[in-house]
Design a protein around this motif. Structure first.
Motif, PDB file in Angstrom:
ATOM      1  N   GLY A 180       0.825  -1.201   0.000  1.00  0.00           N
ATOM      2  CA  GLY A 180       0.000   0.000   0.000  1.00  0.00           C
ATOM      3  C   GLY A 180       0.862   1.255   0.000  1.00  0.00           C
ATOM      4  N   PRO A 181       0.369   2.337   0.608  1.00  0.00           N
ATOM      5  CA  PRO A 181       1.087   3.609   0.529  1.00  0.00           C
ATOM      6  C   PRO A 181       2.431   3.597   1.253  1.00  0.00           C
ATOM      7  CG  PRO A 181      -0.879   3.832   1.891  1.00  0.00           C
ATOM      8  CD  PRO A 181      -0.911   2.463   1.290  1.00  0.00           C
ATOM      9  N   PHE A 182       2.658   2.659   2.183  1.00  0.00           N
ATOM     10  CA  PHE A 182       3.948   2.597   2.882  1.00  0.00           C
ATOM     11  C   PHE A 182       4.985   1.875   2.020  1.00  0.00           C
ATOM     12  CE2 PHE A 182       6.497   1.031   6.708  1.00  0.00           C
ATOM     13  CZ  PHE A 182       7.139   2.248   6.882  1.00  0.00           C
ATOM     14  N   ALA A 183       4.602   0.758   1.402  1.00  0.00           N
ATOM     15  CA  ALA A 183       5.450  -0.011   0.479  1.00  0.00           C
ATOM     16  C   ALA A 183       6.876  -0.129   0.990  1.00  0.00           C
ATOM     17  CB  ALA A 183       5.405   0.607  -0.913  1.00  0.00           C
ATOM     18  N   SER A 184       7.022  -0.757   2.146  1.00  0.00           N
ATOM     19  CA  SER A 184       8.314  -0.786   2.820  1.00  0.00           C
ATOM     20  C   SER A 184       8.565  -2.140   3.459  1.00  0.00           C
ATOM     21  CB  SER A 184       8.329   0.303   3.895  1.00  0.00           C
ATOM     22  OG  SER A 184       9.583   0.393   4.516  1.00  0.00           O
ATOM     23  N   GLY A 185       9.830  -2.406   3.738  1.00  0.00           N
ATOM     24  CA  GLY A 185      10.224  -3.609   4.462  1.00  0.00           C
ATOM     25  C   GLY A 185      11.534  -3.346   5.183  1.00  0.00           C
ATOM     26  N   GLY A 186      11.851  -4.230   6.103  1.00  0.00           N
ATOM     27  CA  GLY A 186      13.097  -4.117   6.854  1.00  0.00           C
ATOM     28  C   GLY A 186      13.967  -5.323   6.597  1.00  0.00           C
ATOM     29  N   VAL A 187      15.268  -5.121   6.602  1.00  0.00           N
ATOM     30  CA  VAL A 187      16.202  -6.200   6.310  1.00  0.00           C
ATOM     31  C   VAL A 187      17.109  -6.457   7.505  1.00  0.00           C
ATOM     32  CG1 VAL A 187      17.966  -4.743   5.234  1.00  0.00           C
ATOM     33  CG2 VAL A 187      17.743  -7.108   4.522  1.00  0.00           C
ATOM     34  N   GLY A 188      17.397  -7.726   7.727  1.00  0.00           N
ATOM     35  CA  GLY A 188      18.353  -8.144   8.739  1.00  0.00           C
ATOM     36  C   GLY A 188      19.205  -9.258   8.172  1.00  0.00           C
ATOM     37  N   TYR A 189      20.466  -9.322   8.573  1.00  0.00           N
ATOM     38  CA  TYR A 189      21.368 -10.323   7.997  1.00  0.00           C
ATOM     39  C   TYR A 189      22.476 -10.651   8.980  1.00  0.00           C
ATOM     40  CZ  TYR A 189      23.774  -5.949   6.975  1.00  0.00           C
ATOM     41  OH  TYR A 189      24.347  -4.711   7.089  1.00  0.00           O
ATOM     42  N   TRP A 190      23.109 -11.785   8.773  1.00  0.00           N
ATOM     43  CA  TRP A 190      24.310 -12.170   9.497  1.00  0.00           C
ATOM     44  C   TRP A 190      25.153 -13.067   8.595  1.00  0.00           C
ATOM     45  CZ3 TRP A 190      25.212 -17.354  10.207  1.00  0.00           C
ATOM     46  CH2 TRP A 190      24.125 -18.201  10.132  1.00  0.00           C
ATOM     47  N   ILE A 191      26.447 -13.020   8.828  1.00  0.00           N
ATOM     48  CA  ILE A 191      27.405 -13.843   8.093  1.00  0.00           C
ATOM     49  C   ILE A 191      28.313 -14.501   9.127  1.00  0.00           C
ATOM     50  CG2 ILE A 191      29.319 -13.836   6.416  1.00  0.00           C
ATOM     51  CD1 ILE A 191      26.642 -13.074   5.131  1.00  0.00           C
ATOM     52  N   ALA A 192      28.577 -15.797   8.959  1.00  0.00           N
ATOM     53  CA  ALA A 192      29.484 -16.505   9.865  1.00  0.00           C
ATOM     54  C   ALA A 192      30.855 -15.827   9.861  1.00  0.00           C
ATOM     55  CB  ALA A 192      29.610 -17.964   9.442  1.00  0.00           C
ATOM     56  N   GLN A 193      31.516 -15.862  10.997  1.00  0.00           N
ATOM     57  CA  GLN A 193      32.779 -15.152  11.174  1.00  0.00           C
ATOM     58  C   GLN A 193      33.812 -15.504  10.112  1.00  0.00           C
ATOM     59  OE1 GLN A 193      34.650 -15.786  14.978  1.00  0.00           O
ATOM     60  NE2 GLN A 193      36.007 -14.034  14.712  1.00  0.00           N
ATOM     61  N   ASP A 194      33.947 -16.774   9.783  1.00  0.00           N
ATOM     62  CA  ASP A 194      34.986 -17.158   8.823  1.00  0.00           C
ATOM     63  C   ASP A 194      34.623 -16.829   7.370  1.00  0.00           C
ATOM     64  OD1 ASP A 194      33.027 -19.133   9.018  1.00  0.00           O
ATOM     65  OD2 ASP A 194      34.422 -20.793   8.751  1.00  0.00           O
ATOM     66  N   TRP A 195      33.472 -16.226   7.129  1.00  0.00           N
ATOM     67  CA  TRP A 195      33.076 -15.811   5.784  1.00  0.00           C
ATOM     68  C   TRP A 195      33.024 -14.286   5.637  1.00  0.00           C
ATOM     69  CZ3 TRP A 195      32.502 -18.588   1.384  1.00  0.00           C
ATOM     70  CH2 TRP A 195      32.638 -19.971   1.512  1.00  0.00           C
ATOM     71  N   HIS A 196      33.381 -13.563   6.679  1.00  0.00           N
ATOM     72  CA  HIS A 196      33.397 -12.100   6.577  1.00  0.00           C
ATOM     73  C   HIS A 196      34.442 -11.638   5.574  1.00  0.00           C
ATOM     74  CE1 HIS A 196      31.134 -10.344  10.206  1.00  0.00           C
ATOM     75  NE2 HIS A 196      30.560 -11.447   9.810  1.00  0.00           N
ATOM     76  N   GLY A 197      34.183 -10.481   4.985  1.00  0.00           N
ATOM     77  CA  GLY A 197      35.140  -9.857   4.084  1.00  0.00           C
ATOM     78  C   GLY A 197      35.164 -10.432   2.682  1.00  0.00           C
ATOM     79  N   LYS A 198      34.197 -11.248   2.329  1.00  0.00           N
ATOM     80  CA  LYS A 198      34.155 -11.857   1.001  1.00  0.00           C
ATOM     81  C   LYS A 198      33.050 -11.259   0.122  1.00  0.00           C
ATOM     82  CE  LYS A 198      35.935 -16.352   2.639  1.00  0.00           C
ATOM     83  NZ  LYS A 198      37.129 -15.850   3.129  1.00  0.00           N
ATOM     84  N   GLY A 199      32.404 -10.189   0.586  1.00  0.00           N
ATOM     85  CA  GLY A 199      31.371  -9.516  -0.195  1.00  0.00           C
ATOM     86  C   GLY A 199      30.004 -10.176  -0.149  1.00  0.00           C
ATOM     87  N   LEU A 200      29.825 -11.183   0.706  1.00  0.00           N
ATOM     88  CA  LEU A 200      28.547 -11.906   0.741  1.00  0.00           C
ATOM     89  C   LEU A 200      27.392 -11.025   1.206  1.00  0.00           C
ATOM     90  CD1 LEU A 200      29.636 -15.319   2.307  1.00  0.00           C
ATOM     91  CD2 LEU A 200      29.334 -14.743  -0.109  1.00  0.00           C
ATOM     92  N   ALA A 201      27.592 -10.308   2.303  1.00  0.00           N
ATOM     93  CA  ALA A 201      26.504  -9.495   2.850  1.00  0.00           C
ATOM     94  C   ALA A 201      26.087  -8.407   1.868  1.00  0.00           C
ATOM     95  CB  ALA A 201      26.906  -8.900   4.194  1.00  0.00           C
ATOM     96  N   THR A 202      27.063  -7.743   1.249  1.00  0.00           N
ATOM     97  CA  THR A 202      26.739  -6.668   0.302  1.00  0.00           C
ATOM     98  C   THR A 202      25.969  -7.215  -0.891  1.00  0.00           C
ATOM     99  OG1 THR A 202      28.694  -5.440   0.997  1.00  0.00           O
ATOM    100  CG2 THR A 202      27.701  -4.817  -1.110  1.00  0.00           C
ATOM    101  N   ALA A 203      26.453  -8.312  -1.487  1.00  0.00           N
ATOM    102  CA  ALA A 203      25.776  -8.891  -2.656  1.00  0.00           C
ATOM    103  C   ALA A 203      24.381  -9.390  -2.290  1.00  0.00           C
ATOM    104  CB  ALA A 203      26.621 -10.021  -3.241  1.00  0.00           C
ATOM    105  N   ALA A 204      24.243 -10.032  -1.133  1.00  0.00           N
ATOM    106  CA  ALA A 204      22.930 -10.519  -0.702  1.00  0.00           C
ATOM    107  C   ALA A 204      21.972  -9.351  -0.468  1.00  0.00           C
ATOM    108  CB  ALA A 204      23.073 -11.366   0.559  1.00  0.00           C
ATOM    109  N   LEU A 205      22.466  -8.294   0.135  1.00  0.00           N
ATOM    110  CA  LEU A 205      21.641  -7.111   0.392  1.00  0.00           C
ATOM    111  C   LEU A 205      21.192  -6.468  -0.917  1.00  0.00           C
ATOM    112  CD1 LEU A 205      20.518  -5.384   2.669  1.00  0.00           C
ATOM    113  CD2 LEU A 205      22.704  -4.185   2.758  1.00  0.00           C
ATOM    114  N   GLU A 206      22.089  -6.396  -1.883  1.00  0.00           N
ATOM    115  CA  GLU A 206      21.711  -5.841  -3.185  1.00  0.00           C
ATOM    116  C   GLU A 206      20.639  -6.696  -3.862  1.00  0.00           C
ATOM    117  OE1 GLU A 206      25.560  -5.433  -5.009  1.00  0.00           O
ATOM    118  OE2 GLU A 206      25.846  -3.436  -4.144  1.00  0.00           O
TER     119      GLU A 206
END
Length: 183
Positions: free
Chosen positions: A88-114
């Motif tokens: 409707g007129p709000f047309a919105s959502g919220g996003v939450g994410y987590w990445i396992a520690q040994d997978w940080h810094g590989k661009g996963l969160a950014t690509a998934a968010l996009e």
């Protein structure tokens, strides 16, 4: 969608055991950013119940849950959810994410968010996606900035995280300015 050897796919009932394993391995690492969790949360049964709830929210049109799983093994390495979906007129959502520690810094969160923002815009017709981070979670704030989010506010004592009410920085990404397509 494949990101650096990791598949982003819809969450499924069969993911409970893998999620229990990765969440248990990352328990201490994620504790500063998470609500207090009981012991059941870290079990296969606890994750099965949690997934059932998430899939119920999906079926009601309020949530789109994704799992990030290592392509070679199928083991989960993270998750991202588009929730609190309001049309409707709000047309919105919220996003939450987590990445396992040994997978940080590989661009996963950014690509998934996009990708979640693309789904929000193209498939759901949402105008805006929002996210919140703890004030000192600079890594998550960098991910949001890379994915085109801008900070729009500060919410004092926003969520009960790691045993206390914590302030959060609020971010949003405007996806388009077309009139709402659903109501």
């Amino acid at each position: 969608m494949i990101i650096n050897g990791v598949e982003m796919r819809g969450l499924a009932a069969g993911d409970a055991a893998g999620l229990a394993r990765v969440l248990t391995r990352n328990r201490a690492y994620m504790a500063p950013y998470e609500p207090d969790r009981d012991e059941e949360f870290y079990t296969e049964a606890g994750q099965r119940a949690r997934i059932e709830g998430l899939l119920g929210e999906r079926d009601a049109g309020r949530l789109v849950p994704y799992l990030l799983a290592e392509q070679a093994t199928g083991e989960p390495v993270g998750a991202i959810n588009l929730g609190s979906i309001v049309l409707g007129p709000f047309a919105s959502g919220g996003v939450g994410y987590w990445i396992a520690q040994d997978w940080h810094g590989k661009g996963l969160a950014t690509a998934a968010l996009e990708e979640v923002c693309r789904v929000a815009r193209d498939d759901l017709g949402l105008h805006r996606v929002e996210a919140g981070t703890l004030v000192d979670n600079l890594a998550s704030q960098r991910v949001l900035a890379k994915a085109g989010f801008t900070q729009y506010g500060l919410a004092p004592r926003y969520l009960h995280i790691n045993g206390a009410w914590r302030d959060h920085r609020l971010f949003q990404r405007l996806l388009h300015d077309d009139p709402p397509g659903r109501g």
